[in-house]
Enzyme design. Structure first.
Site, short mmCIF file in Angstrom:
data_model
loop_
_atom_site.label_atom_id
_atom_site.label_comp_id
_atom_site.label_asym_id
_atom_site.label_seq_id
_atom_site.Cartn_x
_atom_site.Cartn_y
_atom_site.Cartn_z
N SER A 74 -2.42 -17.93 92.81
CA SER A 74 -0.60 -18.21 92.07
C SER A 74 -0.54 -16.35 90.73
O SER A 74 -2.00 -16.27 90.19
CB SER A 74 -0.75 -19.44 90.94
OG SER A 74 0.20 -19.62 90.42
N TYR A 98 -3.95 -26.40 85.89
CA TYR A 98 -2.25 -25.30 88.14
C TYR A 98 -3.83 -24.28 87.51
O TYR A 98 -3.90 -23.76 88.73
CB TYR A 98 -1.62 -26.16 87.67
CG TYR A 98 -0.90 -25.51 89.13
CD1 TYR A 98 -1.95 -24.92 90.09
CD2 TYR A 98 -0.11 -23.58 88.32
CE1 TYR A 98 -0.68 -24.38 91.16
CE2 TYR A 98 0.47 -22.92 89.75
CZ TYR A 98 -0.16 -23.43 90.96
OH TYR A 98 0.17 -22.95 92.14
N LYS A 102 -7.19 -23.00 90.35
CA LYS A 102 -6.83 -21.41 91.02
C LYS A 102 -7.45 -20.53 90.66
O LYS A 102 -8.54 -19.83 91.99
CB LYS A 102 -4.95 -20.99 90.58
CG LYS A 102 -3.65 -21.99 91.23
CD LYS A 102 -4.26 -21.79 93.53
CE LYS A 102 -3.23 -23.31 94.15
NZ LYS A 102 -3.98 -23.50 95.13
C1 UD1 Z 1 5.99 -21.76 87.31
C2 UD1 Z 1 4.74 -21.92 87.05
C3 UD1 Z 1 3.58 -21.14 88.03
C4 UD1 Z 1 3.87 -21.69 89.52
C5 UD1 Z 1 5.35 -21.27 90.04
C6 UD1 Z 1 5.43 -21.20 90.91
C7 UD1 Z 1 5.15 -23.37 85.16
C8 UD1 Z 1 4.79 -22.74 83.46
N1 UD1 Z 1 5.17 -22.12 85.70
O1 UD1 Z 1 6.75 -20.40 87.37
O2 UD1 Z 1 2.55 -21.25 87.40
O3 UD1 Z 1 3.41 -20.07 90.32
O4 UD1 Z 1 6.21 -22.17 88.99
O5 UD1 Z 1 6.70 -20.73 91.46
O6 UD1 Z 1 5.69 -24.00 85.00
N2 UD1 Z 1 14.44 -22.57 83.86
C9 UD1 Z 1 15.31 -22.91 83.27
N3 UD1 Z 1 15.26 -24.30 83.71
C10 UD1 Z 1 15.23 -24.79 84.54
C11 UD1 Z 1 13.65 -24.72 85.45
C12 UD1 Z 1 13.82 -23.18 85.04
O7 UD1 Z 1 15.38 -21.99 82.40
O8 UD1 Z 1 15.01 -26.54 84.66
C13 UD1 Z 1 13.31 -20.94 83.81
C14 UD1 Z 1 12.33 -21.06 83.24
O9 UD1 Z 1 12.06 -20.82 82.01
C15 UD1 Z 1 12.02 -19.89 83.91
C16 UD1 Z 1 12.61 -19.34 85.26
O10 UD1 Z 1 13.78 -20.36 85.07
O11 UD1 Z 1 12.21 -18.00 83.04
C17 UD1 Z 1 11.85 -19.60 86.72
O12 UD1 Z 1 11.13 -21.02 86.00
P1 UD1 Z 1 10.26 -21.88 87.59
O13 UD1 Z 1 11.24 -21.68 88.53
O14 UD1 Z 1 10.03 -23.00 86.41
O15 UD1 Z 1 9.29 -20.85 88.05
P2 UD1 Z 1 8.20 -20.18 86.38
O16 UD1 Z 1 7.87 -20.99 85.40
O17 UD1 Z 1 7.97 -18.51 86.52
#
Ligand code: UD1
Length: 299
Positions: A74, A98, A102
């Site tokens: 990841s 997590y 990995k």
């Molecule tokens: C997350 C994991 C990462 C994992 C990946 C798998 C965390 C901190 N990291 O990445 O380890 O490999 O998923 O896909 O959880 N966001 C919102 N609102 C929401 C959800 C997300 O604004 O309800 C934003 C987040 O702040 C971020 C983006 O959307 O900027 C993507 O978030 P997310 O889909 O959770 O992925 P990651 O955080 O990049």
């Protein structure tokens, strides 16, 4: 499905039987747990599934002379790099259990290769996999409140949740929201096939490859693209930043492109289109509406 059985990778006896029944040329190891928040609450569970499970799988593979492996790693192994695009040489400093599971599994793979050069191992560092199979039959169906952006957007679009909370709009990005490298699951799957081909081409040692598009997309850009393809309005609430979130994280996919002759084909619009196709055909995922008693609140 006829002839398909399931074995927990931590069940060594069960795995032994599988490997005794068929001669495998290679293994693609996807098994594991992946929710970052849960890994903080239940680290031992994560070390057990993701690390202990991997050790048992490698032991059984070695015992049966199967020494070719593609492993699902990841981008979480990088933590929050200071700049992007992120190459495979960036420091490996995961921020949560997590990500550490990995990284430890990657280190184990590097160590076994150093102890026995017959191993050939490709570590695939996924960026943000989204979308669904274009047929609409296969998609992601997270239990409870989704942690990740796309499944959450999807559940708002089908009316299962009232709004999406944006985790911070004060980042130093084009629209203030976080930037990530979203990759269509079909491109990701094809990346695995390309990696497997590579394993059979020549001895590769143990090497890591990013699987991403090399492009950064903001949260608002995802929401806009999803609204466009679905015709649904996604009500937004601006919330605080999520602790531990990187501001900008996207890959350099150059190594996989060069060495696998693979390149992600799909853009954000196709990712949202296929996510919506899956969501609109299966608003309650694999369950029936009656069997999913969601607790309904947004986060
Ligand atoms: C997350 C994991 C990462 C994992 C990946 C798998 C965390 C901190 N990291 O990445 O380890 O490999 O998923 O896909 O959880 N966001 C919102 N609102 C929401 C959800 C997300 O604004 O309800 C934003 C987040 O702040 C971020 C983006 O959307 O900027 C993507 O978030 P997310 O889909 O959770 O992925 P990651 O955080 O990049």
């Amino acid at each position: 499905m006829c002839g398909v059985s399931m074995v927990d990778i931590r069940d060594k006896g069960g795995l032994e039987k599988v490997f005794a029944s068929t001669r495998f040329d290679a293994v693609v190891h996807f098994a594991g747990l992946k929710a970052v928040g849960e890994s903080v609450q239940k680290p031992l569970l994560y070390y057990d599934h993701n690390v202990a499970g991997t050790i048992i799988l490698l032991e059984v593979m070695a015992a049966h002379g199967c020494k070719k492996l593609v492993f699902s790693s990841s981008a979480a192994v990088y933590g929050s790099p200071k700049n992007s695009p992120c190459t495979e040489e960036f420091p490996l400093t995961p921020h949560n259990p997590y990500g550490r599971t990995k990284l430890i599994a990657e280190e184990i793979c590097r160590d076994i290769y150093h102890s026995d050069s017959e191993w050939s191992i490709i570590l695939l560092r996924y960026f943000n996999p989204v979308g669904a199979h274009p047929s609409g039959y296969l998609g992601e169906d997270p239990c409870g409140i989704p942690n990740n952006l796309m499944p959450f957007v999807q559940q708002v679009a089908v009316g299962r949740r009232p709004s999406l909370t944006i985790f911070g709009n004060d980042y130093a990005t084009k629209d203030g929201t976080g930037i990530r490298d979203y990759i269509h699951v079909v491109d990701l799957a094809e990346g695995h096939i390309a990696a497997l081909r590579k394993l059979f081409e020549r001895s590769i040692g143990c090497q890591a490859y990013n699987l991403g598009t090399g492009k950064g997309t903001s949260v608002l850009e995802i929401v806009n693209a999803f609204e466009k393809v679905s015709g649904k309005k996604i009500p937004l609430v601006i919330g605080p930043r999520r602790p531990g979130d990187a501001e900008i994280l996207f890959s350099s996919a150059a190594k996989a492109e060069r060495e696998f002759k693979w390149k992600a084909k799909y853009g954000i619009e196709e990712m949202c289109r296929d996510q919506w196709n899956w969501a609109s055909k299966n608003p309650f995922g694999y369950a029936s509406p009656d069997s999913t008693k969601q607790n309904g609140h947004s986060h």
